[in-house]
Design a protein around this motif. Sequence first.
Motif, mmCIF file in Angstrom:
data_model
loop_
_atom_site.group_PDB
_atom_site.id
_atom_site.type_symbol
_atom_site.label_atom_id
_atom_site.label_comp_id
_atom_site.label_asym_id
_atom_site.label_seq_id
_atom_site.Cartn_x
_atom_site.Cartn_y
_atom_site.Cartn_z
ATOM 1 N N SER A 191 0.814 -1.218 0.000
ATOM 2 C CA SER A 191 0.000 0.000 0.000
ATOM 3 C C SER A 191 0.845 1.264 0.000
ATOM 4 O O SER A 191 0.439 2.285 -0.578
ATOM 5 N N ASP A 192 1.989 1.233 0.651
ATOM 6 C CA ASP A 192 2.842 2.422 0.715
ATOM 7 C C ASP A 192 3.980 2.390 -0.302
ATOM 8 O O ASP A 192 4.812 3.298 -0.326
ATOM 9 N N LEU A 193 4.013 1.336 -1.130
ATOM 10 C CA LEU A 193 5.063 1.247 -2.138
ATOM 11 C C LEU A 193 4.777 2.267 -3.239
ATOM 12 O O LEU A 193 3.648 2.421 -3.689
ATOM 13 N N SER A 194 5.807 2.960 -3.677
ATOM 14 C CA SER A 194 5.663 4.041 -4.652
ATOM 15 C C SER A 194 5.584 3.458 -6.055
ATOM 16 O O SER A 194 6.600 3.145 -6.684
ATOM 17 N N VAL A 195 4.339 3.298 -6.544
ATOM 18 C CA VAL A 195 4.080 2.664 -7.841
ATOM 19 C C VAL A 195 3.115 3.536 -8.627
ATOM 20 O O VAL A 195 2.123 4.028 -8.076
ATOM 21 N N ALA A 196 3.388 3.742 -9.907
ATOM 22 C CA ALA A 196 2.469 4.489 -10.763
ATOM 23 C C ALA A 196 2.326 3.792 -12.103
ATOM 24 O O ALA A 196 3.313 3.341 -12.688
ATOM 25 N N ASP A 197 1.101 3.693 -12.586
ATOM 26 C CA ASP A 197 0.838 3.199 -13.937
ATOM 27 C C ASP A 197 0.954 4.382 -14.882
ATOM 28 O O ASP A 197 0.159 5.327 -14.830
ATOM 29 N N ARG A 198 1.943 4.336 -15.766
ATOM 30 C CA ARG A 198 2.244 5.480 -16.628
ATOM 31 C C ARG A 198 1.677 5.332 -18.035
ATOM 32 O O ARG A 198 2.102 6.038 -18.951
ATOM 33 N N GLY A 199 0.725 4.438 -18.211
ATOM 34 C CA GLY A 199 0.072 4.307 -19.497
ATOM 35 C C GLY A 199 0.852 3.453 -20.476
ATOM 36 O O GLY A 199 1.751 2.695 -20.092
ATOM 37 N N ASP A 200 0.518 3.570 -21.759
ATOM 38 C CA ASP A 200 1.125 2.744 -22.804
ATOM 39 C C ASP A 200 2.156 3.534 -23.603
ATOM 40 O O ASP A 200 1.994 4.736 -23.846
ATOM 41 N N PHE A 201 3.194 2.835 -24.030
ATOM 42 C CA PHE A 201 4.173 3.431 -24.929
ATOM 43 C C PHE A 201 3.580 3.571 -26.331
ATOM 44 O O PHE A 201 2.740 2.778 -26.756
ATOM 45 N N ALA A 202 4.055 4.569 -27.048
ATOM 46 C CA ALA A 202 3.675 4.749 -28.442
ATOM 47 C C ALA A 202 4.487 3.815 -29.332
ATOM 48 O O ALA A 202 5.632 3.471 -29.020
ATOM 49 N N LEU A 203 3.887 3.393 -30.438
ATOM 50 C CA LEU A 203 4.521 2.489 -31.390
ATOM 51 C C LEU A 203 4.319 3.028 -32.803
ATOM 52 O O LEU A 203 3.530 3.952 -33.030
ATOM 53 N N VAL A 204 5.040 2.438 -33.757
ATOM 54 C CA VAL A 204 4.868 2.784 -35.166
ATOM 55 C C VAL A 204 4.082 1.656 -35.819
ATOM 56 O O VAL A 204 4.577 0.523 -35.908
ATOM 57 N N LEU A 205 2.895 1.943 -36.260
ATOM 58 C CA LEU A 205 2.022 0.914 -36.805
ATOM 59 C C LEU A 205 2.684 0.209 -37.988
ATOM 60 O O LEU A 205 3.087 0.841 -38.964
#
Length: 296
Positions: free
Chosen positions: A67-81
């Motif tokens: 619960s106190d661990l410093s974690v963040a979901d930073r979303g998805d990386f961009a790619l080249v289709l």
Amino acid sequence: MAPTFSLPAHFLGRPASNTEAAFSVVGIPLDLGVTNRSGTREGPHAVRRASRMLADGDNPGGWNDLSDLSVADRGDFALVLGDLAASLRMIEDQAAAFGHLMSIGGDHSMTLALLRALTKKTGPVGLIHFDAHIDTWPDSFGQSLAHGSPFFHALEEGLVDPRRMIQIGIRSPMPKEVHDWTTARGVTILSAEEAHLRGPVAVAEAIREVVGDGATYLSFDIDAIDPGQAPGTGTPEIGGLFTWQVMAILRRLHGVRFVGMDVVEVAPAYDVSEITALAAATILWQYLSLHAPAKM
């Protein structure tokens, strides 16, 4: 706390509110490097959804409190289709901006880009590689960049110290010369059968002996797990590890100097009741637990 099913669809329900988080979770929705069934681009979304099941308590394996661990979901990386080489360059550039990165795949070719970014900071790393496949083929069906080749390139480029690299769960068909090329460089291979016969405690001891106390990266291909317990993957192979064995091994890696990790090859279209996505999410959760304090 809100019911788990109503949490935001981020990893463990955690949004990207902390840009200085000690652990950054990112999704890499890539499936340009697959050689059998496609669909791993949907992996990050599925793993995040399943991870909410793990957000409502401590890890009883060691009573680790996340619960106190410093974690963040930073979303998805961009790619080249449609362009794998360009996508790998983009992944490498984006990964360079993060510290301790936990990546959700996506196919296994992405790990090459992550190691390229990481080792510019750390130098060559030790590697703990769970997989059904050896992934050191010089090419896959004529393609030099694919999910069967990331560690061929990683070894050739000096990103990984081969004498601090161990592969667990290997069992797929492969050319003998690929196996021999890998072991000749000093890589340790534990087949799935060996892991079953030796047991999780011995496997964990072997891992610790190989990687030592240097900087170490964990790459977990979900097809290391038997398809009876993780069917949602593009290249399933029978005779794999069971999830309880995976958890027992990972739980015994406390103190290894991890500098990053990924879980790859989750393909939700072939999953059943989210069991593969949940297995992948739990591997990430267990990894975090290795860094979390234990309640006394």
